[in-house]
Design a protein around this motif. Structure first.
Motif, PDB file in Angstrom:
ATOM      1  N   LEU B  77     -15.989  -9.676   2.281  1.00 18.07           N
ATOM      2  CA  LEU B  77     -14.657  -9.885   1.702  1.00 18.07           C
ATOM      3  C   LEU B  77     -14.397  -8.882   0.577  1.00 18.07           C
ATOM      4  O   LEU B  77     -13.301  -8.332   0.463  1.00 18.07           O
ATOM      5  CB  LEU B  77     -14.524 -11.314   1.167  1.00 18.07           C
ATOM      6  CG  LEU B  77     -14.492 -12.445   2.201  1.00 18.07           C
ATOM      7  CD1 LEU B  77     -14.368 -13.800   1.498  1.00 18.07           C
ATOM      8  CD2 LEU B  77     -13.360 -12.274   3.194  1.00 18.07           C
ATOM      9  N   PHE B  78     -15.405  -8.652  -0.269  1.00 19.32           N
ATOM     10  CA  PHE B  78     -15.232  -7.710  -1.394  1.00 19.32           C
ATOM     11  C   PHE B  78     -15.053  -6.274  -0.889  1.00 19.32           C
ATOM     12  O   PHE B  78     -14.260  -5.510  -1.442  1.00 19.32           O
ATOM     13  CB  PHE B  78     -16.425  -7.779  -2.357  1.00 19.32           C
ATOM     14  CG  PHE B  78     -16.559  -9.106  -3.057  1.00 19.32           C
ATOM     15  CD1 PHE B  78     -15.440  -9.849  -3.406  1.00 19.32           C
ATOM     16  CD2 PHE B  78     -17.809  -9.619  -3.379  1.00 19.32           C
ATOM     17  CE1 PHE B  78     -15.558 -11.077  -4.051  1.00 19.32           C
ATOM     18  CE2 PHE B  78     -17.937 -10.850  -4.025  1.00 19.32           C
ATOM     19  CZ  PHE B  78     -16.811 -11.570  -4.361  1.00 19.32           C
ATOM     20  N   VAL B  79     -15.819  -5.907   0.138  1.00 16.25           N
ATOM     21  CA  VAL B  79     -15.671  -4.557   0.723  1.00 16.25           C
ATOM     22  C   VAL B  79     -14.267  -4.406   1.280  1.00 16.25           C
ATOM     23  O   VAL B  79     -13.592  -3.394   1.064  1.00 16.25           O
ATOM     24  CB  VAL B  79     -16.732  -4.320   1.827  1.00 16.25           C
ATOM     25  CG1 VAL B  79     -16.395  -3.072   2.638  1.00 16.25           C
ATOM     26  CG2 VAL B  79     -18.117  -4.187   1.216  1.00 16.25           C
ATOM     27  N   ARG B  80     -13.801  -5.426   1.995  1.00 17.71           N
ATOM     28  CA  ARG B  80     -12.450  -5.369   2.563  1.00 17.71           C
ATOM     29  C   ARG B  80     -11.403  -5.250   1.462  1.00 17.71           C
ATOM     30  O   ARG B  80     -10.432  -4.505   1.580  1.00 17.71           O
ATOM     31  CB  ARG B  80     -12.200  -6.621   3.413  1.00 17.71           C
ATOM     32  CG  ARG B  80     -10.944  -6.523   4.240  1.00 17.71           C
ATOM     33  CD  ARG B  80     -10.801  -7.703   5.159  1.00 17.71           C
ATOM     34  NE  ARG B  80     -10.463  -8.918   4.435  1.00 17.71           N
ATOM     35  CZ  ARG B  80     -10.233 -10.091   5.030  1.00 17.71           C
ATOM     36  NH1 ARG B  80     -10.333 -10.191   6.342  1.00 17.71           N
ATOM     37  NH2 ARG B  80      -9.916 -11.148   4.330  1.00 17.71           N
ATOM     38  N   GLN B  81     -11.628  -5.996   0.377  1.00 15.17           N
ATOM     39  CA  GLN B  81     -10.704  -5.947  -0.763  1.00 15.17           C
ATOM     40  C   GLN B  81     -10.634  -4.526  -1.337  1.00 15.17           C
ATOM     41  O   GLN B  81      -9.550  -4.020  -1.634  1.00 15.17           O
ATOM     42  CB  GLN B  81     -11.180  -6.933  -1.827  1.00 15.17           C
ATOM     43  CG  GLN B  81     -10.214  -7.144  -2.969  1.00 15.17           C
ATOM     44  CD  GLN B  81     -10.717  -8.201  -3.942  1.00 15.17           C
ATOM     45  OE1 GLN B  81     -11.727  -8.860  -3.704  1.00 15.17           O
ATOM     46  NE2 GLN B  81     -10.015  -8.366  -5.043  1.00 15.17           N
ATOM     47  N   ALA B  82     -11.813  -3.878  -1.474  1.00 11.50           N
ATOM     48  CA  ALA B  82     -11.837  -2.509  -2.013  1.00 11.50           C
ATOM     49  C   ALA B  82     -11.171  -1.530  -1.051  1.00 11.50           C
ATOM     50  O   ALA B  82     -10.490  -0.585  -1.478  1.00 11.50           O
ATOM     51  CB  ALA B  82     -13.283  -2.087  -2.291  1.00 11.50           C
ATOM     52  N   LEU B  83     -11.353  -1.746   0.251  1.00 11.15           N
ATOM     53  CA  LEU B  83     -10.709  -0.866   1.236  1.00 11.15           C
ATOM     54  C   LEU B  83      -9.191  -1.044   1.211  1.00 11.15           C
ATOM     55  O   LEU B  83      -8.438  -0.066   1.309  1.00 11.15           O
ATOM     56  CB  LEU B  83     -11.251  -1.158   2.643  1.00 11.15           C
ATOM     57  CG  LEU B  83     -12.672  -0.665   2.918  1.00 11.15           C
ATOM     58  CD1 LEU B  83     -13.143  -1.146   4.282  1.00 11.15           C
ATOM     59  CD2 LEU B  83     -12.728   0.852   2.857  1.00 11.15           C
ATOM     60  N   ILE B  84      -8.743  -2.284   1.079  1.00  9.78           N
ATOM     61  CA  ILE B  84      -7.298  -2.542   0.974  1.00  9.78           C
ATOM     62  C   ILE B  84      -6.748  -1.856  -0.272  1.00  9.78           C
ATOM     63  O   ILE B  84      -5.681  -1.230  -0.243  1.00  9.78           O
ATOM     64  CB  ILE B  84      -7.018  -4.065   0.953  1.00  9.78           C
ATOM     65  CG1 ILE B  84      -7.273  -4.666   2.332  1.00  9.78           C
ATOM     66  CG2 ILE B  84      -5.579  -4.347   0.505  1.00  9.78           C
ATOM     67  CD1 ILE B  84      -7.243  -6.183   2.366  1.00  9.78           C
ATOM     68  N   ALA B  85      -7.491  -1.961  -1.380  1.00 10.30           N
ATOM     69  CA  ALA B  85      -7.058  -1.320  -2.629  1.00 10.30           C
ATOM     70  C   ALA B  85      -6.947   0.185  -2.456  1.00 10.30           C
ATOM     71  O   ALA B  85      -5.975   0.809  -2.907  1.00 10.30           O
ATOM     72  CB  ALA B  85      -8.040  -1.655  -3.753  1.00 10.30           C
ATOM     73  N   THR B  86      -7.944   0.781  -1.788  1.00 10.05           N
ATOM     74  CA  THR B  86      -7.929   2.231  -1.569  1.00 10.05           C
ATOM     75  C   THR B  86      -6.753   2.627  -0.681  1.00 10.05           C
ATOM     76  O   THR B  86      -6.035   3.593  -0.972  1.00 10.05           O
ATOM     77  CB  THR B  86      -9.259   2.677  -0.917  1.00 10.05           C
ATOM     78  OG1 THR B  86     -10.337   2.240  -1.751  1.00 10.05           O
ATOM     79  CG2 THR B  86      -9.324   4.180  -0.767  1.00 10.05           C
ATOM     80  N   GLY B  87      -6.536   1.887   0.383  1.00  8.10           N
ATOM     81  CA  GLY B  87      -5.409   2.171   1.270  1.00  8.10           C
ATOM     82  C   GLY B  87      -4.074   2.008   0.572  1.00  8.10           C
ATOM     83  O   GLY B  87      -3.164   2.833   0.740  1.00  8.10           O
ATOM     84  N   PHE B  88      -3.952   0.952  -0.219  1.00  4.06           N
ATOM     85  CA  PHE B  88      -2.707   0.690  -0.964  1.00  4.06           C
ATOM     86  C   PHE B  88      -2.428   1.836  -1.935  1.00  4.06           C
ATOM     87  O   PHE B  88      -1.310   2.362  -2.004  1.00  4.06           O
ATOM     88  CB  PHE B  88      -2.857  -0.634  -1.723  1.00  4.06           C
ATOM     89  CG  PHE B  88      -1.653  -1.022  -2.529  1.00  4.06           C
ATOM     90  CD1 PHE B  88      -0.584  -1.681  -1.935  1.00  4.06           C
ATOM     91  CD2 PHE B  88      -1.577  -0.741  -3.888  1.00  4.06           C
ATOM     92  CE1 PHE B  88       0.540  -2.039  -2.680  1.00  4.06           C
ATOM     93  CE2 PHE B  88      -0.474  -1.093  -4.637  1.00  4.06           C
ATOM     94  CZ  PHE B  88       0.587  -1.749  -4.036  1.00  4.06           C
ATOM     95  N   CYS B  89      -3.477   2.232  -2.670  1.00  2.00           N
ATOM     96  CA  CYS B  89      -3.343   3.310  -3.658  1.00  2.00           C
ATOM     97  C   CYS B  89      -2.950   4.631  -2.982  1.00  2.00           C
ATOM     98  O   CYS B  89      -2.020   5.317  -3.430  1.00  2.00           O
ATOM     99  CB  CYS B  89      -4.659   3.457  -4.404  1.00  2.00           C
ATOM    100  SG  CYS B  89      -4.694   4.839  -5.534  1.00  2.00           S
ATOM    101  N   LEU B  90      -3.636   4.978  -1.905  1.00  2.00           N
ATOM    102  CA  LEU B  90      -3.332   6.235  -1.204  1.00  2.00           C
ATOM    103  C   LEU B  90      -1.915   6.217  -0.643  1.00  2.00           C
ATOM    104  O   LEU B  90      -1.210   7.233  -0.674  1.00  2.00           O
ATOM    105  CB  LEU B  90      -4.346   6.462  -0.078  1.00  2.00           C
ATOM    106  CG  LEU B  90      -5.736   6.910  -0.523  1.00  2.00           C
ATOM    107  CD1 LEU B  90      -6.709   6.888   0.648  1.00  2.00           C
ATOM    108  CD2 LEU B  90      -5.678   8.312  -1.121  1.00  2.00           C
TER     109      LEU B  90
END
Lengths: 63, 143
Positions: B77-90
């Protein structure tokens, strides 16, 4: 992936929290595995199999 | 989100608190310094970078959580959260770049850098995780 975790747990009269404590994982992990929303890693699948004294393929079933 | 705590999460909370406290101190201290007594080069570069370090510390803190969390479902869940954050930011930064390239919006970041949108993305990821956990609980109730 389907599994028989809920049935096996119920046979022993364990709650999700009881099973989580045996496996040293969170209750949410047990719930996610039971409901098929998360497939455990192979090491965790082996821990589950060892706990119930069954082979992995008797617990986790192909779709 | 369902209540969950672990040694890794407690370390994460302590580190996050330390980074945010340090950030607040440095951002106000450097703001005061540059307004009242601007330092000469090259010190101005070094001192201007100082408030960025705790922000990088927050990113390091999140990465440590991914390494140290022993519960594999929560780690996912935490990895997915970080990936979502990275995608959102980009996504936000790329769209913003093009809007600036064609002079649709004024140049400059107006105080909202990439880190700000990454942290916002972590919030979006946290909501997504909460929905995942809620749906799993509902599925268990129905079974």
């Amino acid at each position: 992936m389907n599994n028989r975790l809920r049935v096996l747990r119920a046979e022993r009269g364990w709650s999700q929290q009881d099973l989580a404590q045996h496996l040293e994982v969170s209750r949410q992990s047990v719930n996610a595995i039971e409901t098929g929303r998360y497939d455990p890693s192979l090491p965790l699948a082996f821990r589950i199999a060892d706990l119930f004294g069954l082979p992995i393929e008797a617990i986790f079933l192909r779709d | 989100m369902a209540r969950y705590s672990s040694p890794a999460i407690r370390r994460y909370s302590r580190r996050l608190g330390g980074c945010l406290t340090l950030y607040l101190i440095l951002v106000f201290a450097m703001g005061w310094l540059f307004r009242h007594n601007p330092p000469p080069a090259p010190w101005n570069v070094l001192l201007a970078i100082l408030p960025a370090l705790p922000v990088l510390g927050v990113v390091w803190t999140v990465m440590r959580l991914l390494v140290e969390e022993s519960d594999e479902f929560w780690r996912m869940l935490f990895v997915r959260q970080a990936l979502i954050a990275t995608g959102f930011c980009l996504t936000v930064m790329t769209i913003w770049d093009f809007l600036q390239n064609y002079d649709v919006v004024a140049p400059g970041q107006h105080g909202f850098g990439a880190a700000f949108f990454w942290f916002m993305g972590l919030g979006v990821g946290a909501v997504w995780n909460a929905i995942t956990l809620w749906r799993a609980e509902k599925a268990a109730d129905r079974a």
